[in-house]
Design an enzyme around this catalytic site. Structure first.
Site, PDB file in Angstrom:
ATOM      1  CB  CYS A  86      38.612  38.317  45.203  1.00 50.17           C
ATOM      2  SG  CYS A  86      37.195  37.370  45.760  1.00 50.17           S
ATOM      3  CG  HIS A 176      37.755  37.968  40.352  1.00 49.34           C
ATOM      4  ND1 HIS A 176      38.947  37.397  40.747  1.00 49.34           N
ATOM      5  CD2 HIS A 176      36.822  37.575  41.248  1.00 49.34           C
ATOM      6  CE1 HIS A 176      38.732  36.668  41.832  1.00 49.34           C
ATOM      7  NE2 HIS A 176      37.453  36.760  42.157  1.00 49.34           N
ATOM      8  CD  GLU A 178      41.273  38.463  38.304  1.00 48.15           C
ATOM      9  OE1 GLU A 178      40.956  39.634  38.541  1.00 48.15           O
ATOM     10  OE2 GLU A 178      41.221  37.559  39.157  1.00 48.15           O
TER      11      GLU A 178
END
Ligand code: XMP
Length: 520
Positions: A86, A176, A178
């Site tokens: 990001c 993202h 994660e």
């Protein structure tokens, strides 16, 4: 601040994303050590040869503000593989000659990501599919591809959603990976760390144990250590770890503040002194704590007084034992990170946790905090590896100030006794109904309000008991546990019928945020 382990690691440079901790967790779940450091603190020279990969986190910044926020640009010339996420993707692009601009269409939430070109980063991500769902959260985007980069995948509004410079091993993703909402996000992280950075798995619980014992021995040398034991998971694991590391040079001090749960002092003495044969000093300071807290109702004042009394007791006993140089405590990783913002400054203080914020500035004892790089679930695994019982390692967290912060308002002996009983019934009912392990933390509190009730033919005028039970991953966010009506009704009846002093039970259904887990 560095863990200083001789592990190969992935360094996460934090630009203030709310997901930075998640990146660290995912990497550790994959069996590799990862460390988070603020972009303000990290300098090119601090990056040692154990760093095999760098991840630049997301964050609320704008790349054109980077001068204001500072970042040592030499880091990208080190020849270490980098994954930008990001904001990290945007800054990596900018530093390599790309351009960033505000997107016409901001992307928040799930979007479709389309494969453009094969890359090692997306191995096994798309499988036979043309597109996958990824989670975006951005207003700016890369508008011109940096030199020598190729586009690997695009979304409708982010043409350069995944980019790579294969020879430099630089990768950028606008979304993202994660967060669990991103399809196969963990595989992307796994591809980066194993296939691109070529790190070997090293973060096993056995490894942690050996390394932490070594580290404690190095720090403490031949000195004596005092360990503040509360009987909770974290301090129990610290005590057991230190006992293995320094043996009889460890003195555990267990303070009965009077705010412990029912029978807790007996359990702690039984486990640590009798079963584990640890040097345990038991200090009964019930009267002292109650006296100092008399008529105090301000939560922060309560916490500060309790913190001060703890330290005074620790220092007094350190003097008695002689030559004690260190104080060990169970500070965890979230305790440290939660108090820092992206600019490295302290966030607005919500509560003074007695083991972090409550310590006096000029403390005579040096701190030993072997768990300060671990998350709670890692601490629990370490506890089992250190042969602590399941009962101890899977106990719900219990705050240092104990029941004192579960009695809002003025604390009296009578209130403490009532609360101890209510809490005991609640926790026992959770265990009897196989609910204890499904809940992250549960407790009873005694509200400083009396209300009218009727029992038999008599009017009662007694306190309200509040029950709280939450689910959480690490205590930083939480949701209330959705009990069946039959359970909540049963426990309410049990408490009201068995305890004089309570005639009403309420269940707290707020999440964190906006509430916190404890009441004070
Ligand atoms: P809050 O209330 O801040 O709690 O949402 C988050 C977690 O921290 C625990 N807690 C403490 N633990 N000393 C501790 O060791 C403290 O002073 C303290 N205050 C809160 C709380 O029980 C929850 O698990």
């Amino acid at each position: 601040m560095s863990l200083d382990l001789s592990f190969n690691k992935i360094l996460i440079i934090d630009f203030g994303s709310q997901f930075t901790q998640l990146i660290a967790r995912r990497i550790r779940e994959l069996g590799v050590f990862s460390e988070i450091i603020s972009h303000k603190q990290i300098k090119n020279n601090n990056i040692d040869s154990h760093t095999k990969g760098i991840i630049l986190s997301g964050g609320p910044l704008n790349v054109y503000e980077i001068k204001r926020y500072s970042f040592d640009k030499k880091i990208i010339k080190k020849g270490i593989p980098i994954l930008g996420i990001c904001f990290g993707h945007q800054i990596l692009s900018k530093l390599n000659g790309g351009r960033i601009k505000q997107s016409k269409h901001r992307e928040f939430g799930l979007v479709n990501l389309f494969k453009i070109k094969e890359s090692i980063l997306i191995k096994k991500i798309f499988k036979k599919k043309n597109s996958i769902k990824v989670w975006m959260s951005h207003a700016d985007q890369v508008s011109k591809l940096p030199k020598n980069f190729k586009t690997i995948a695009s979304s409708q509004n982010s043409k350069f959603a995944i980019i790579e410079n294969k020879s430099k091993k630089f990768y950028g993703v606008q979304f993202h990976p994660e967060v669990t909402h991103t399809e196969n996000g963990k595989i992307i992280i796994s591809n980066f760390i194993f296939l691109i950075c070529k790190v070997k798995k090293n973060w096993t619980v056995k490894n942690q144990k050996v390394q932490l014992i070594k580290k404690v021995r190095n720090q403490v040398q031949k000195n004596k250590v005092l360990c503040a034991l509360s009987g909770g998971v974290d301090s129990s694991v610290v005590a057991q770890l230190l006992s293995k590391a320094v043996g009889k040079k460890l003195y555990c001090i267990f303070v009965n503040t009077g705010f412990l749960r029912k029978n807790e002092e007996k359990q702690v003495i039984n486990t640590f002194k009798k079963k584990l044969k640890i040097n345990l000093i038991y200090v009964n300071a019930e009267k002292k704590f109650l006296k100092e807290l008399k008529n105090v109702s301000n939560p922060e004042k309560k916490r500060k007084i309790i913190g001060r009394l703890f330290i005074e007791i620790f220092e007094r006993y350190a003097k008695k034992i002689k030559d004690v140089k260190f104080l060990a405590q169970g500070t965890l990783y979230p305790d440290i990170i939660e108090s820092k913002t992206v600019t490295g400054s302290e966030t607005s203080k919500i509560k003074s946790h007695h083991n972090v914020g409550g310590l006096p500035k000029k403390m005579k004892l040096k701190l030993v905090e072997p768990l300060k790089f671990l998350f709670k679930d890692e601490v629990r695994k370490l506890g089992l590896e250190l042969n602590l019982s399941k009962e101890i390692t899977f106990r719900h967290p219990f705050p240092g100030p104990g029941l004192a912060i579960r009695i809002p308002g003025i604390i009296t002996k009578e209130k403490i006794e009532i609360l101890k009983e209510a809490d005991h019934y609640f926790i026992q009912a959770l265990k009897d109904n196989d609910l204890y392990d499904k809940i992250w933390q549960a407790y009873a509190a005694l509200l400083p309000v009396k209300t009218v009730g009727v029992m038999g033919d008599n009017r009662t005028y007694e306190y309200i008991c509040l029950l709280r039970a939450i689910t959480s991953e690490d205590g930083m966010t939480a949701d209330f546990y959705d009990f069946k009506k039959s359970f909540i009704q049963m426990i309410s009846n049990k408490i009201v019928n068995s305890i004089r002093g309570i005639n009403r039970v309420v269940y707290d259904i707020t999440s964190k945020p906006p509430s916190t887990i404890e009441l004070e």
